[in-house]
Design an enzyme around this catalytic site. Structure first.
Site, PDB file in Angstrom:
ATOM      1  N   GLU A   1      -6.541   4.764   7.951  1.00  0.00           N
ATOM      2  CA  GLU A   1      -6.297   6.182   7.649  1.00  0.00           C
ATOM      3  C   GLU A   1      -7.520   6.815   6.987  1.00  0.00           C
ATOM      4  O   GLU A   1      -7.808   7.992   7.205  1.00  0.00           O
ATOM      5  CB  GLU A   1      -5.039   6.306   6.771  1.00  0.00           C
TER       6      GLU A   1
ATOM      7  N   SER B   1       3.869  -2.199  10.264  1.00  0.00           N
ATOM      8  CA  SER B   1       5.313  -2.261  10.522  1.00  0.00           C
ATOM      9  C   SER B   1       5.950  -3.596  10.138  1.00  0.00           C
ATOM     10  O   SER B   1       6.881  -4.057  10.803  1.00  0.00           O
ATOM     11  CB  SER B   1       5.606  -1.909  11.992  1.00  0.00           C
TER      12      SER B   1
ATOM     13  N   LYS C   1       0.062   4.264  -0.224  1.00  0.00           N
ATOM     14  CA  LYS C   1      -0.547   5.460   0.384  1.00  0.00           C
ATOM     15  C   LYS C   1      -0.314   6.675  -0.543  1.00  0.00           C
ATOM     16  O   LYS C   1      -0.392   6.521  -1.751  1.00  0.00           O
ATOM     17  CB  LYS C   1      -0.003   5.664   1.799  1.00  0.00           C
TER      18      LYS C   1
ATOM     19  N   ASN D   1       0.874  -1.179   0.000  1.00  0.00           N
ATOM     20  CA  ASN D   1       0.000   0.000   0.000  1.00  0.00           C
ATOM     21  C   ASN D   1       0.905   1.221   0.000  1.00  0.00           C
ATOM     22  O   ASN D   1       1.535   1.523   1.013  1.00  0.00           O
ATOM     23  CB  ASN D   1      -0.895  -0.024   1.246  1.00  0.00           C
TER      24      ASN D   1
ATOM     25  N   GLU E   1      -5.004  -4.868  10.543  1.00  0.00           N
ATOM     26  CA  GLU E   1      -3.970  -3.856  10.756  1.00  0.00           C
ATOM     27  C   GLU E   1      -4.250  -3.104  12.056  1.00  0.00           C
ATOM     28  O   GLU E   1      -5.083  -2.177  12.071  1.00  0.00           O
ATOM     29  CB  GLU E   1      -3.949  -2.849   9.600  1.00  0.00           C
TER      30      GLU E   1
ATOM     31  N   GLY F   1       3.012   2.243  10.735  1.00  0.00           N
ATOM     32  CA  GLY F   1       4.012   3.297  10.592  1.00  0.00           C
ATOM     33  C   GLY F   1       4.726   3.661  11.877  1.00  0.00           C
ATOM     34  O   GLY F   1       5.396   4.698  11.944  1.00  0.00           O
TER      35      GLY F   1
ATOM     36  N   HIS G   1      -9.248   1.303   4.986  1.00  0.00           N
ATOM     37  CA  HIS G   1      -7.970   1.468   5.695  1.00  0.00           C
ATOM     38  C   HIS G   1      -8.184   2.405   6.880  1.00  0.00           C
ATOM     39  O   HIS G   1      -8.969   3.358   6.795  1.00  0.00           O
ATOM     40  CB  HIS G   1      -6.906   2.029   4.746  1.00  0.00           C
TER      41      HIS G   1
HETATM   42  P1  13P Z   1       3.414   0.333   7.548  1.00  0.00           P
HETATM   43  O1  13P Z   1       3.881  -0.977   6.929  1.00  0.00           O
HETATM   44  O2  13P Z   1       4.139   1.527   7.025  1.00  0.00           O
HETATM   45  O3  13P Z   1       3.346   0.234   9.032  1.00  0.00           O
HETATM   46  O4  13P Z   1       1.892   0.543   7.031  1.00  0.00           O
HETATM   47  C1  13P Z   1       0.987  -0.508   7.134  1.00  0.00           C
HETATM   48  C2  13P Z   1      -0.232  -0.141   6.402  1.00  0.00           C
HETATM   49  O5  13P Z   1      -0.978   0.753   6.801  1.00  0.00           O
HETATM   50  C3  13P Z   1      -0.539  -0.865   5.147  1.00  0.00           C
HETATM   51  O6  13P Z   1      -1.830  -0.620   4.715  1.00  0.00           O
END
Ligand code: 13P
Length: 248
Positions: free
Chosen positions: A95, A208, A11, A9, A163, A169, A93
């Site tokens: 976010e 992560s 983003k 992803n 997740e 992150g 997601h």
């Molecule tokens: P990270 O791997 O950067 O922690 O992000 C995970 C994520 O949100 C994938 O959709």
């Protein structure tokens, strides 16, 4: 047997210069033993779809609108993603749930739109740190799973991504026991709702994931792959994760 899936992803990252990263991945994993998916920004879908035509690399969107078309400035319909070359779309997601107030009911409606457009929906669920500390994790994720996933979903049209919000992150990863506990609960919820097909849904872990922790995470029962953020942006970071999944 569930075929494993390594999904990236990106983003809000990625421009034309990022195409070389995907081409490097394709060259390194010519005949991958797992499914591969990159979800770039929508602006990159057609370019990457065209560039990877001869490779076993799927390209996906990061969101879609629940409606097929209409007066929704700035939004993208599932059919537009498919038209641009996407085969998958990430939905719900954390976010988007946080930044855009998306509810599980919204995600459910988007999943129906994705399925209508023949896109595989990658439905994301996960608890916040406060919810985990309050002992609510299993209740939260099973409710999100139930409310976000349509009754018509099948293991062919839908992938689940667990997740934990606090692991995204941050470099913080749940213990392997915590990951196993959630994935086992999700598997039970899927089989009790979808019967035998519930056993065939892929359940990804995200948050992560790195080359250094991938192998141990992939050894946890019912972890069928990963949804990777930061470590999917560069081929040199994503490739060891793909290899760990192939060897799991
Ligand atoms: P990270 O791997 O950067 O922690 O992000 C995970 C994520 O949100 C994938 O959709």
């Amino acid at each position: 047997m569930r075929r494993k899936l390594a999904a990236g992803n990106w983003k809000m990252n990625g421009t034309l210069t990022s195409v070389t990263e995907v081409m490097t991945l394709c060259a390194t994993h010519k005949d991958p033993g797992v499914d591969l998916l990159i979800c770039p920004p929508a602006t990159m879908i057609r370019t990457l779809g065209t560039a990877t035509t001869d490779h076993a690399m799927h390209i996906g969107g990061q969101d879609c609108h629940a409606q097929a078309s209409g007066a929704h400035t700035g939004d993208i319909a599932a059919r537009m993603l498919a038209d641009a070359g996407a085969t998958h779309v990430i939905l719900g997601h954390s976010e988007r749930r946080a930044d855009h107030g998306e509810t599980s009911a919204d995600v459910h409606a988007k999943a129906l739109a994705a399925h209508d457009a023949n896109l595989t929906a990658v439905i994301c669920i996960g608890e916040t740190l406060a919810q985990r500390e309050a002992g609510e994790t299993l209740d939260v994720v099973t409710a999100q799973l139930h409310d976000s996933t349509p009754d018509s979903a099948t293991s062919d049209t839908t992938v689940i991504a667990y997740e934990p919000v606090w692991a995204i992150g941050t470099g913080k990863v749940p213990t392997l026991e915590q990951i196993g506990e959630v994935h086992a609960a999700l598997r039970i919820a899927l089989t009790s709702r979808f019967g035998q097909d519930g056993d065939a849904f892929r359940i990804l872990y995200g948050g992560s994931v790195k080359g250094s922790n991938a192998a141990e995470i992939f050894a946890v029962p019912d972890v069928d792959g990963a949804l990777v953020g930061g470590a999917s942006l560069k081929a040199e970071d994503f490739s060891p994760i793909i290899t760990a999944l192939e060897n799991a």
